[in-house]
Design a protein around this motif. Structure first.
Motif, PDB file in Angstrom:
ATOM      1  N   GLU A   8      15.807 109.260  -6.319  1.00 49.12           N
ATOM      2  CA  GLU A   8      14.938 109.729  -5.236  1.00 49.12           C
ATOM      3  C   GLU A   8      13.472 109.384  -5.480  1.00 49.12           C
ATOM      4  N   SER A   9      13.179 108.575  -6.476  1.00 42.88           N
ATOM      5  CA  SER A   9      11.799 108.217  -6.776  1.00 42.88           C
ATOM      6  C   SER A   9      11.163 107.516  -5.584  1.00 42.88           C
ATOM      7  N   PRO A  10       9.863 107.700  -5.386  1.00 45.89           N
ATOM      8  CA  PRO A  10       9.182 106.982  -4.308  1.00 45.89           C
ATOM      9  C   PRO A  10       9.385 105.480  -4.436  1.00 45.89           C
ATOM     10  N   ASP A  93       8.637 102.792   0.951  1.00 46.06           N
ATOM     11  CA  ASP A  93       9.009 103.872   1.863  1.00 46.06           C
ATOM     12  C   ASP A  93       8.218 103.724   3.159  1.00 46.06           C
ATOM     13  N   THR A  98       8.101 109.583   5.902  1.00 39.11           N
ATOM     14  CA  THR A  98       8.108 110.120   4.541  1.00 39.11           C
ATOM     15  C   THR A  98       7.016 111.168   4.417  1.00 39.11           C
ATOM     16  N   ASP A  99       6.325 111.194   3.320  1.00 32.96           N
ATOM     17  CA  ASP A  99       5.444 112.304   2.992  1.00 32.96           C
ATOM     18  C   ASP A  99       4.341 112.586   4.006  1.00 32.96           C
ATOM     19  N   GLY A 104       9.624 113.650   1.091  1.00 27.86           N
ATOM     20  CA  GLY A 104      10.584 112.664   0.609  1.00 27.86           C
ATOM     21  C   GLY A 104      10.818 111.576   1.642  1.00 27.86           C
ATOM     22  N   ASN A 105      12.029 111.060   1.669  1.00 28.03           N
ATOM     23  CA  ASN A 105      12.404 110.034   2.633  1.00 28.03           C
ATOM     24  C   ASN A 105      13.825 110.342   3.111  1.00 28.03           C
ATOM     25  N   ARG A 108      15.860 107.580   4.575  1.00 30.95           N
ATOM     26  CA  ARG A 108      15.910 106.394   3.720  1.00 30.95           C
ATOM     27  C   ARG A 108      15.454 105.157   4.486  1.00 30.95           C
TER      28      ARG A 108
END
Length: 153
Positions: A8-10, A93, A98-99, A104-105, A108
């Motif tokens: 889940e890393s950016p 991303d 996202t943020d 998060g995303n 996806r």
């Protein structure tokens, strides 16, 4: 990689290799295997806006929304297209989902300045019921009316 083990890393132009496909792109455009999607096309979501990025996702449902909205926003009742794509270079991303708007995303969703090569088409995707699609269009209209239909491109 399933949802339990997915990193889940950016995702940034410097760090994107941990994201695996398949990747999808939903659109109203008719494309063939081998065609490339490139930046510089007009946005489906803001009239006259030329985009510097190409957008894609690793979630089929997100691409389905893209295909449905791309056709509905131009007043077409034709079925859009969902393509399987491969990015030709680094990606990050998508800040639109996202943020800046959501933690998060969750969809996806990603963007790139490099081409996306079409490697296939998903023919059997299921669209949303008309009332669900209309609800999304109504929500987009509210955002537009309030000046909150911002695209971070």
């Amino acid at each position: 990689m399933d949802d339990e083990t997915r990193d889940e890393s950016p995702v940034s132009f410097e760090r994107y290799d941990h994201v695996t496909g398949p990747f999808f792109h939903g659109t109203r455009a008719v494309l063939e295997v081998g065609d490339e999607l490139v930046a510089g096309h007009v946005s489906h979501f803001q009239e006259g806006r030329v985009l510097r990025h190409v957008y894609f996702t690793s979630v089929l449902e997100t691409a389905v929304w893209g295909a449905e909205l791309a056709t509905a926003l131009v007043g077409s009742d034709e079925r859009g297209h969902v393509y399987v794509v491969e990015p030709a270079g680094p990606f990050e991303d998508d800040p639109n989902v996202t943020d800046k708007k959501f933690p998060g995303n969750p969809t996806r969703s990603y963007r790139t300045v490099e081409p996306l090569r079409v490697v296939g088409e998903v023919d059997d995707w299921q669209g949303h019921p008309p009332e669900v699609l209309q609800g999304m269009l109504d929500n987009l209209a509210v955002l537009r009316a309030e000046g909150r239909d911002v695209i971070f491109d």
